[in-house]
Design a protein around this motif. Structure first.
Motif, PDB file in Angstrom:
ATOM      1  N   ASN A   1      36.676  40.988  47.179  1.00 22.92           N
ATOM      2  CA  ASN A   1      37.692  40.034  47.627  1.00 22.92           C
ATOM      3  C   ASN A   1      38.029  39.020  46.540  1.00 22.92           C
ATOM      4  N   VAL A   2      37.025  38.540  45.828  1.00 28.09           N
ATOM      5  CA  VAL A   2      37.276  37.586  44.732  1.00 28.09           C
ATOM      6  C   VAL A   2      38.173  38.230  43.680  1.00 28.09           C
ATOM      7  N   ARG A   3      37.902  39.465  43.326  1.00 25.29           N
ATOM      8  CA  ARG A   3      38.719  40.149  42.310  1.00 25.29           C
ATOM      9  C   ARG A   3      40.169  40.304  42.788  1.00 25.29           C
ATOM     10  N   ALA A   4      40.345  40.739  44.041  1.00 26.89           N
ATOM     11  CA  ALA A   4      41.700  40.935  44.571  1.00 26.89           C
ATOM     12  C   ALA A   4      42.447  39.602  44.676  1.00 26.89           C
ATOM     13  N   LEU A   5      41.793  38.585  45.207  1.00 28.16           N
ATOM     14  CA  LEU A   5      42.441  37.282  45.344  1.00 28.16           C
ATOM     15  C   LEU A   5      42.724  36.649  43.978  1.00 28.16           C
ATOM     16  N   SER A   6      41.817  36.832  43.034  1.00 24.68           N
ATOM     17  CA  SER A   6      42.047  36.317  41.675  1.00 24.68           C
ATOM     18  C   SER A   6      43.267  36.984  41.051  1.00 24.68           C
ATOM     19  N   ALA A   7      43.403  38.274  41.280  1.00 23.15           N
ATOM     20  CA  ALA A   7      44.559  39.008  40.753  1.00 23.15           C
ATOM     21  C   ALA A   7      45.851  38.436  41.315  1.00 23.15           C
ATOM     22  N   LEU A   8      45.873  38.147  42.609  1.00 22.74           N
ATOM     23  CA  LEU A   8      47.072  37.579  43.238  1.00 22.74           C
ATOM     24  C   LEU A   8      47.328  36.149  42.763  1.00 22.74           C
ATOM     25  N   LEU A   9      46.261  35.364  42.605  1.00 21.73           N
ATOM     26  CA  LEU A   9      46.423  34.004  42.088  1.00 21.73           C
ATOM     27  C   LEU A   9      47.014  34.002  40.685  1.00 21.73           C
ATOM     28  N   ARG A  10      46.586  34.931  39.869  1.00 17.61           N
ATOM     29  CA  ARG A  10      47.122  35.019  38.508  1.00 17.61           C
ATOM     30  C   ARG A  10      48.614  35.330  38.526  1.00 17.61           C
ATOM     31  N   LEU A  11      49.028  36.219  39.416  1.00 13.63           N
ATOM     32  CA  LEU A  11      50.464  36.500  39.523  1.00 13.63           C
ATOM     33  C   LEU A  11      51.215  35.252  39.953  1.00 13.63           C
ATOM     34  N   ALA A  12      50.684  34.553  40.953  1.00 17.57           N
ATOM     35  CA  ALA A  12      51.334  33.327  41.430  1.00 17.57           C
ATOM     36  C   ALA A  12      51.419  32.290  40.313  1.00 17.57           C
ATOM     37  N   GLU A  13      50.335  32.139  39.566  1.00 14.39           N
ATOM     38  CA  GLU A  13      50.346  31.186  38.456  1.00 14.39           C
ATOM     39  C   GLU A  13      51.369  31.610  37.400  1.00 14.39           C
TER      40      GLU A  13
ATOM     41  N   GLY B   1      47.475  42.133  34.555  1.00 14.25           N
ATOM     42  CA  GLY B   1      46.420  43.091  34.224  1.00 14.25           C
ATOM     43  C   GLY B   1      45.385  43.286  35.317  1.00 14.25           C
ATOM     44  N   LEU B   2      44.838  42.198  35.833  1.00 15.57           N
ATOM     45  CA  LEU B   2      43.812  42.317  36.868  1.00 15.57           C
ATOM     46  C   LEU B   2      44.406  42.907  38.150  1.00 15.57           C
ATOM     47  N   PHE B   3      45.652  42.547  38.474  1.00 15.52           N
ATOM     48  CA  PHE B   3      46.320  43.125  39.638  1.00 15.52           C
ATOM     49  C   PHE B   3      46.407  44.643  39.493  1.00 15.52           C
ATOM     50  N   GLU B   4      46.876  45.098  38.340  1.00 20.43           N
ATOM     51  CA  GLU B   4      47.034  46.537  38.118  1.00 20.43           C
ATOM     52  C   GLU B   4      45.690  47.258  38.197  1.00 20.43           C
ATOM     53  N   GLU B   5      44.671  46.626  37.651  1.00 25.87           N
ATOM     54  CA  GLU B   5      43.329  47.211  37.672  1.00 25.87           C
ATOM     55  C   GLU B   5      42.777  47.272  39.095  1.00 25.87           C
ATOM     56  N   GLU B   6      42.916  46.202  39.836  1.00 24.96           N
ATOM     57  CA  GLU B   6      42.330  46.124  41.173  1.00 24.96           C
ATOM     58  C   GLU B   6      43.068  46.960  42.208  1.00 24.96           C
ATOM     59  N   PHE B   7      44.382  46.971  42.134  1.00 26.39           N
ATOM     60  CA  PHE B   7      45.165  47.647  43.156  1.00 26.39           C
ATOM     61  C   PHE B   7      45.628  49.042  42.735  1.00 26.39           C
ATOM     62  N   GLY B   8      45.405  49.406  41.484  1.00 31.43           N
ATOM     63  CA  GLY B   8      45.777  50.738  41.019  1.00 31.43           C
ATOM     64  C   GLY B   8      47.280  50.967  41.023  1.00 31.43           C
ATOM     65  N   LEU B   9      48.037  49.886  40.863  1.00 29.99           N
ATOM     66  CA  LEU B   9      49.499  49.956  40.853  1.00 29.99           C
ATOM     67  C   LEU B   9      50.032  49.271  39.609  1.00 29.99           C
ATOM     68  N   ARG B  10      51.067  49.844  39.029  1.00 29.64           N
ATOM     69  CA  ARG B  10      51.739  49.189  37.903  1.00 29.64           C
ATOM     70  C   ARG B  10      52.647  48.109  38.478  1.00 29.64           C
ATOM     71  N   ALA B  11      52.529  46.892  37.977  1.00 28.48           N
ATOM     72  CA  ALA B  11      53.349  45.776  38.450  1.00 28.48           C
ATOM     73  C   ALA B  11      54.678  45.766  37.707  1.00 28.48           C
ATOM     74  N   VAL B  12      55.768  45.774  38.468  1.00 24.75           N
ATOM     75  CA  VAL B  12      57.117  45.734  37.909  1.00 24.75           C
ATOM     76  C   VAL B  12      57.806  44.515  38.510  1.00 24.75           C
ATOM     77  N   PHE B  13      58.418  43.701  37.666  1.00 23.93           N
ATOM     78  CA  PHE B  13      59.058  42.478  38.126  1.00 23.93           C
ATOM     79  C   PHE B  13      60.555  42.540  37.850  1.00 23.93           C
ATOM     80  N   THR B  14      61.350  42.248  38.874  1.00 26.67           N
ATOM     81  CA  THR B  14      62.796  42.136  38.720  1.00 26.67           C
ATOM     82  C   THR B  14      63.192  40.746  39.204  1.00 26.67           C
ATOM     83  N   ARG B  15      64.307  40.263  38.725  1.00 27.18           N
ATOM     84  CA  ARG B  15      64.751  38.920  39.084  1.00 27.18           C
ATOM     85  C   ARG B  15      66.124  38.961  39.713  1.00 27.18           C
TER      86      ARG B  15
END
Length: 136
Positions: free
Chosen positions: A58-70, A114-128
């Protein structure tokens, strides 16, 4: 500024927070430590190692999401209005809606994905896209 992640962990561990005890305090302290890319969740860190395996997950998953938010608020101007996420195959597509035409939030999040991709096994793609303004 340097080492603020470690100092933040120390503050959470030692502050008088009566509602935050035991493993919950340890998890929050770890989240503070790992919220940015200065430190990775590591069994060499006593507090992280003291958590149960599910709590560490849970710490790894939540940290990954916090990093994206930051990353989405890298410039600290709160320009992101909304984020929608859809998964397609092996990708998580984040549609970032901003107040102004700027790619900075998406770039910031991509740098910290990076941590998100590692933890969730998904490539993160961002569009605006620009947020729709309400017309009176």
């Amino acid at each position: 500024r340097e080492g603020h992640h470690k100092h933040g962990e120390y503050l959470v561990r030692n502050a008088d927070l009566p509602e935050l005890r035991g493993w919950r305090r340890a998890m929050v302290a770890c989240l503070v430590r790992y919220h940015n890319r200065q430190s990775e969740p590591d069994m060499g860190h006593k507090l992280y190692a003291s958590l149960e395996p599910k709590q560490r997950t849970n710490v790894r998953a939540l940290s990954a999401l916090l990093r994206l938010a930051e990353g989405l608020d890298d410039d600290h101007k709160q320009s992101v209005v909304r984020v929608d996420v859809e998964t397609h195959r092996r990708e998580a597509v984040f549609r970032v809606r901003t107040k102004k035409a700027s790619n900075l939030p998406a770039w910031g999040a991509q740098r910290k994905a990076g941590l998100f991709e590692e933890e969730f096994g998904l490539r993160a793609v961002f569009t605006r896209s620009l947020a729709m303004r309400k017309v009176a």
